[in-house]
Design an enzyme around this catalytic site. Structure first.
Site, short mmCIF file in Angstrom:
data_model
loop_
_atom_site.label_atom_id
_atom_site.label_comp_id
_atom_site.label_asym_id
_atom_site.label_seq_id
_atom_site.Cartn_x
_atom_site.Cartn_y
_atom_site.Cartn_z
N ASN A 1 -11.27 7.76 -0.23
CA ASN A 1 -10.23 7.57 0.79
C ASN A 1 -10.09 6.10 1.15
OD1 ASN A 1 -10.15 10.61 1.49
ND2 ASN A 1 -12.28 10.05 1.82
N THR A 2 -8.88 5.70 1.46
CA THR A 2 -8.59 4.33 1.91
C THR A 2 -7.10 4.23 2.20
OG1 THR A 2 -10.36 3.17 0.74
CG2 THR A 2 -8.42 1.91 1.23
N THR A 3 -6.74 3.56 3.28
CA THR A 3 -5.35 3.21 3.55
C THR A 3 -5.23 1.70 3.49
OG1 THR A 3 -4.91 5.16 4.91
CG2 THR A 3 -3.51 3.23 5.28
#
Length: 346
Positions: free
Chosen positions: A257-259
């Site tokens: 996950n990562t934005t």
């Protein structure tokens, strides 16, 4: 009771990942795609260009925000899984947002190589082209191990133009996803953008939401992520976690996950203001992504300014370094960041 957002927006499930052998870059003939017939967000910000390139047989890709004259830069990186290279926390000529996790970092070198070639391959300190890169992990939502590479980075910067940002499943957002409490409930997102102009002031946001959390609209409804097909609903993660805790079960969440986000304005900001501008906008995004900045996320925001417009707020003489400009522009940019996340989830 069914969540109305689930019926209003059809599910876009990512599917369960397979962790067996997968084709990678050396196994297929890769052709960068820079054409896009899907949705775009238009903007009017002279001196700022955006380009995308995608490997459709990934699918994965990269997105480049290019400022030929350069812009001052501050970086706000949070969470436990940050993937970034060349974090030049003072200046940038380009920001590269890309898929492919740590392997995708090579796309940024392709951007830098292209810009160096445009400058005649000069090696003086003042000739260096500064490119900062951040990645998302997108392997869990696709069946290949293909990653953005230097060739794709070069294609993206060559395709950069003023006035439009492709949005949807394109560039770095080609296989972004959200709501990874369980891979079976994960939904695909994409790349989002938003732009606003107020007088001479301009702000542009480009984001790729790929969080463990869900995406929430301004009515508080979950619009992407944690889609329960049996119940036909989306829901926030805290309900699942509370139920697990009450049953003395191990709460769960999937990795990967990562934005990653870039926000650029033309308002002159001090170094202090630029840092706090980035923090303010990044913090605001927890309204759209819940939860945000977790131990399984590597959220990174690049805040840039071209320093072209001076705002002259009335502040006490003894407090002439008060960060009023960053607060005002940060408030505007924060709403745009929410718009951009929702655009990615549309």
């Amino acid at each position: 009771m069914t969540d109305p957002s689930a019926t209003a927006i059809p599910p876009r499930l990512a599917g369960l990942p397979s962790w067996g052998p997968r084709p990678t870059n050396r196994d297929v003939e890769l052709v960068p795609s820079t054409d896009w017939s899907g949705d775009v967000v238009t903007y009017d910000f002279p001196g700022v260009e955006v380009g995308v390139a995608t490997y459709e047989n990934g699918p994965t890709g990269c997105t480049v925000l290019h400022v030929p004259a350069g812009a001052r830069l501050a970086i706000d990186a949070r969470g436990g899984a940050i993937g970034m290279s060349n974090g030049f926390e003072y200046f940038a000529h380009a920001i590269c947002l890309t898929g492919g996790s740590v392997y995708g970092l090579s796309a940024g070198s392709g951007v830098a190589d292209e810009l160096r070639a445009r400058g005649g391959n000069r090696g003086g300190v003042d000739d260096l082209q500064l490119v900062s890169t951040a990645v998302i992990y997108d392997y869990s939502a696709r069946e290949t191990a293909i990653h953005p590479d230097a060739a794709l980075g070069r294609a993206a910067i060559r395709a950069a133009e003023h006035g439009r940002v492709p949005v949807g499943r394109v560039g770095a957002g080609a296989t972004a996803s959200a709501g990874k409490i369980d891979y079976a409930r994960t939904e695909l997102t994409g790349q989002g953008a938003a732009f606003a102009r107020a007088g001479e002031v301009r702000v542009l946001v480009v984001t790729v939401p790929n969080p463990v959390g869900v995406i929430v609209d301004r009515d508080g409804e979950v619009v992407r992520g944690n889609y329960d097909a049996e119940r036909g609903e989306r829901r926030r993660l805290e309900g699942d976690y509370l139920a697990a805790i009450e049953r003395a079960q191990q709460p769960r969440a999937e990795r990967g996950n990562t934005t990653i986000t870039a926000v650029i304005t033309n308002v002159r900001l001090s170094d202090r203001e630029l840092i706090h501008f980035g923090r303010q906008v990044h913090s605001s995004m927890n309204r759209a992504i819940q939860p945000f900045h977790t131990a399984l996320d590597g959220d990174t925001l690049f805040a840039l300014t071209t320093d072209e417009v001076d705002l002259t707020p009335s502040v006490p003489a003894e407090d002439d370094d008060a960060p009023v400009n960053s607060i005002a522009i940060g408030a505007l940019a924060s709403e745009l960041a929410w718009d951009a996340v929702l655009e990615a989830a549309r």
